[in-house]
Design a protein around this motif. Structure first.
Motif, short mmCIF file in Angstrom:
data_model
loop_
_atom_site.label_atom_id
_atom_site.label_comp_id
_atom_site.label_asym_id
_atom_site.label_seq_id
_atom_site.Cartn_x
_atom_site.Cartn_y
_atom_site.Cartn_z
N ARG A 144 22.21 24.35 21.46
CA ARG A 144 23.03 25.22 22.32
C ARG A 144 22.53 26.65 22.38
NH1 ARG A 144 25.69 21.98 25.54
NH2 ARG A 144 27.43 23.37 25.83
N ARG A 146 21.12 29.62 24.48
CA ARG A 146 21.08 29.97 25.90
C ARG A 146 19.71 30.50 26.28
NH1 ARG A 146 26.18 31.45 28.50
NH2 ARG A 146 27.89 30.99 27.08
N VAL A 191 32.44 29.79 15.72
CA VAL A 191 33.05 28.50 15.43
C VAL A 191 32.77 27.43 16.48
CG1 VAL A 191 34.81 29.20 13.80
CG2 VAL A 191 35.26 29.45 16.24
N THR A 192 32.58 27.82 17.75
CA THR A 192 32.33 26.77 18.74
C THR A 192 30.89 26.25 18.64
OG1 THR A 192 31.83 28.38 20.48
CG2 THR A 192 34.07 27.59 20.36
N LEU A 195 30.63 24.04 15.66
CA LEU A 195 31.16 22.70 15.90
C LEU A 195 30.09 21.81 16.54
CD1 LEU A 195 34.05 21.86 15.34
CD2 LEU A 195 34.63 22.35 17.71
N GLN A 196 29.34 22.38 17.49
CA GLN A 196 28.33 21.58 18.18
C GLN A 196 27.15 21.26 17.27
OE1 GLN A 196 28.32 24.50 21.23
NE2 GLN A 196 29.03 23.06 22.75
N ALA A 199 28.16 18.57 14.95
CA ALA A 199 28.19 17.27 15.62
C ALA A 199 26.79 16.65 15.62
CB ALA A 199 28.73 17.42 17.05
N GLN B 238 39.45 28.19 23.25
CA GLN B 238 38.48 27.27 22.66
C GLN B 238 38.08 27.72 21.25
OE1 GLN B 238 35.52 25.45 25.35
NE2 GLN B 238 34.02 26.48 24.08
N ALA B 242 38.50 25.62 17.84
CA ALA B 242 37.35 25.32 16.99
C ALA B 242 37.52 25.88 15.58
CB ALA B 242 36.07 25.86 17.62
N ALA B 250 36.81 17.48 19.61
CA ALA B 250 36.79 18.86 20.12
C ALA B 250 35.35 19.29 20.41
CB ALA B 250 37.44 19.81 19.12
N ALA B 251 34.41 18.87 19.57
CA ALA B 251 33.00 19.23 19.77
C ALA B 251 32.49 18.64 21.08
CB ALA B 251 32.16 18.73 18.61
N LEU B 254 33.81 20.74 24.37
CA LEU B 254 33.65 22.18 24.50
C LEU B 254 33.10 22.54 25.87
CD1 LEU B 254 32.20 23.11 21.02
CD2 LEU B 254 34.46 23.61 21.90
N TRP B 256 31.26 25.46 28.41
CA TRP B 256 30.19 26.44 28.34
C TRP B 256 30.54 27.53 29.34
CZ3 TRP B 256 26.71 26.97 24.88
CH2 TRP B 256 25.45 27.48 25.14
#
Ligand SMILES: Nc1ncnc2c1ncn2[C@@H]1O[C@H](COP(=O)(O)OP(=O)(O)OP(=O)(O)O)[C@@H](O)[C@H]1O
Ligand SMILES: Nc1ncnc2c1ncn2[C@@H]1O[C@H](COP(=O)(O)OP(=O)(O)OP(=O)(O)O)[C@@H](O)[C@H]1O
Ligand SMILES: [Mg+2]
Ligand SMILES: [Mg+2]
Lengths: 292, 258
Positions: A144, A146, A191-192, A195-196, A199, B238, B242, B250-251, B254, B256
């Motif tokens: 992720r 950018r 945190v987002t 999370l990814q 995963a 979000q 998270a 949740a993952a 998400l 963008w």
């Protein structure tokens, strides 16, 4: 692996690491035993408790003033505590990868990040340059990042703290290792994104049967992400818990750590840990350090 | 105390230009503690570095304590503003003792009485005089971070910029440092800008916060609204979701934001 039906990837028995310093010996790791299957095993504990040194010792990455001793560190029929340097080099990186705690210092400061990843990919796969470049972009997208086309041209000091961590994660996943030792791999991520990235690690464990050692000081994260968790203090394993039950832990040290956590809703001063000298006494064979 | 208006920071030029900060505005009152939260790479450190005068290529307006900031900063500026960096490993000179490290700002600002001040600063961050002649590598990560904070505090600046001051620390040291920063703020009426990924840390330390994503501020809100789980922007919602821990579903879901 060591045989059909046997899901133990790594078996560490009575591992100790002792450093010689001018002020006498430092016992960084003291008689640690645990096994790792195709699972997410967390290691938590306060600063200096021996988490990183445990991970480094498994891979023979202990500093020169340190000595490792162990009954065994069994991996795929080998004893990593007694293997030759040459055999260890074949294991390290390719079969057991480690993401170091301070990622930006693990990257070469004078080579652009895209080139470093592509080079690592070429070494492991023998792919040509354009293939390596294509895979590099693909991997950075996966973690992720950018504007990947721009980021590949940056030097390590030009990427943000969290981007550096994701670049290291992408690099370590290239060889598709049997075991990944990740030392605070997401501490600089929001945190987002965290999370990814988790995963991705989760998929490696569930779909490819990788074993993951996840070193972290984030107790809530370990409780929700891992399967089991080792709690370390003073170089020893204080207790081993199902990660989902971490918040019900009874050991006063684990409780003390949990009580230090700020919460969204409580603005009072935080509790600080009161250390009990008794926690430093040897935990003993067959004790909570058994790790089953 | 602090006013930032339409701040932009771009690195490089042409096709390779990275637009790290794309026109952000906020104000922080005297004695207030303001949080900066957001996506990794969204420009948080870049904002603090521009404010601290570590980057000259910025556009827009910045005013600190009534003084508009130019591209260069007089030495006196750093008496009113100090920064604690994101990286506790890299920010202390490895071959300088703690005494040298803490003495340097005193020398720069020609402040006398250095011995007493160094011992006081160590005491403020909970370290005894025995640490004074150690080198950084002889300290744990948490102790090094306390030295970084002591170095910023030693000249009593009214404004502190704190970039992830506890993200590299375990929870027990984090608790000590957060308590310390709160006590210092109450005692000396300091103004803080605090960058953190941990919403609980921000809620604990701050009055208001700005949420950043891709170089922009998407929302500013009070800590009360954060606590009540009542943000306006979907990205903030979000983030709150998270922050509850790992959740595979949740993952997967998400979004963008650009
Ligand atoms: N080369 C060395 N010489 C002497 N002592 C060392 C050396 N390397 C590490 N240590 C000590 O070993 C102990 C364990 O260190 P380790 O890095 O494993 O801690 P940790 O649990 O990972 O802590 P943190 O959460 O701060 O990363 C510490 O007391 C540390 O000071
Ligand atoms: N010297 C530089 N040259 C080029 N790009 C840079 C430079 N410094 C920062 N950047 C870019 O600016 C953007 C913002 O970086 P910054 O360090 O401000 O992010 P951040 O919000 O602090 O992220 P993190 O939470 O991961 O620390 C990133 O895309 C980064 O790559
Ligand atoms: Mg460590
Ligand atoms: Mg940053």
């Amino acid at each position: 692996m060591s045989g059909a039906g046997d899901d133990t990837l790594l078996d560490v028995k009575n591992l100790s690491v002792r450093f010689q310093t001018t002020k006498g010996p430092v016992e960084a790791v003291r008689g640690v035993s645990f096994t790792l299957g195709r699972e997410r095993l967390g290691i938590v504990g306060e600063s200096g408790s021996g988490k990183s040194q445990t991970g480094r010792a498994i891979l023979g990455l202990t500093a020169k003033n340190g000595r490792i001793s162990a009954d065994h560190v069994r991996f795929d029929g080998m004893d990593l505590a007694r293997t030759t340097d040459q055999a260890m080099r074949k294991v390290r990186g390719a079969r057991i990868s480690m993401i170091m705690q301070d990622p930006r210092y693990s990257l070469n400061p004078v080579i652009r990040v895209g080139e470093q990843i592509a080079e690592a990919y070429r070494v492991h796969t023998g792919a040509n340059r354009s293939e390596a470049r294509r895979r590099t972009i693909e991997m950075l997208n996966r973690v992720r990042i950018r504007e990947v086309e721009k980021v590949v041209n940056l030097y390590p000091h030009e990427v943000s703290g969290g981007m550096g961590q994701r670049i290291m994660i992408a690099m370590m996943l290239i060889p598709d290792p049997d075991i990944l030792i990740a030392d605070e791999p997401t501490s600089a991520l929001d945190v987002t994104v965290q999370l990814q990235v988790l995963a991705i690690l989760d998929d490696m464990v569930r779909e490819r049967g990788m074993g993951l050692i996840f070193i972290s000081h984030d107790l809530n994260l370990v409780a929700s992400f891992c399967d089991r968790v080792l709690v370390m203090y003073g170089g020893q394993i204080m207790e081993t818990l199902d990660a989902g039950k971490l918040h019900e832990a009874e050991h006063p040290y684990t409780r003390g750590l949990l009580n230090c956590l700020p919460t969204l809703n409580d603005a009072r001063d935080l509790a600080v840990l009161e250390r009990d000298p008794a926690w430093l006494e040897p935990v003993g064979a067959g004790g909570p350090g058994g790790g089953q | 105390m602090i006013e930032v208006g339409d701040l932009t920071v771009t690195f490089g030029t042409g096709a390779r230009a990275v637009r790290a900060v794309r026109g952000i505005s906020f104000t922080v009152a005297e004695g207030e503690s303001f949080g900066l939260v957001g996506e990794s790479g969204s420009g948080k450190s870049t904002v603090l570095r521009a404010m601290a005068g570590l980057n000259r290529d910025w556009g827009g307006r910045m005013t600190v304590a009534g003084q508009p900031l130019g591209k260069t900063r007089a030495r006196a500026f750093y008496r009113s503003l100090q920064m604690v960096f994101q990286d506790p490993f890299g920010s202390l000179h490895p071959r300088h003792t703690i005494n040298d490290i803490l003495g340097e700002p005193l020398k720069i600002h020609v402040i006398g009485d250095s011995e007493t001040r160094i011992l006081n600063a160590l005491d403020e961050v909970g370290l005894g005089p025995e640490y004074r002649f150690r080198f950084p590598h002889q300290l744990s990560g948490g102790q090094r971070q306390r030295i970084a904070i002591a170095r910023a505090l030693i000249i009593n600046p009214p404004i502190m910029l704190l970039d992830e001051p506890t993200s590299a620390l375990d929870v027990s040291v984090q608790a000590e440092i957060l308590n310390l920063l709160r006590r210092l703020r109450n005692e000396h009426r300091l103004t803080y800008i605090l960058v953190s990924h941990d919403l609980s840390v921000v809620a604990h330390m701050c009055d208001r916060l700005a949420i950043m994503n891709a170089g922009r501020v998407v929302e500013q809100l009070s800590v009360e609204r954060l606590r009540a789980h009542e943000p306006d922007h979907p990205y903030t919602k979000q983030l709150l979701r998270a922050s509850l821990g790992y959740d595979r579903a949740a993952a997967e879901n998400l979004e963008w934001f650009d």
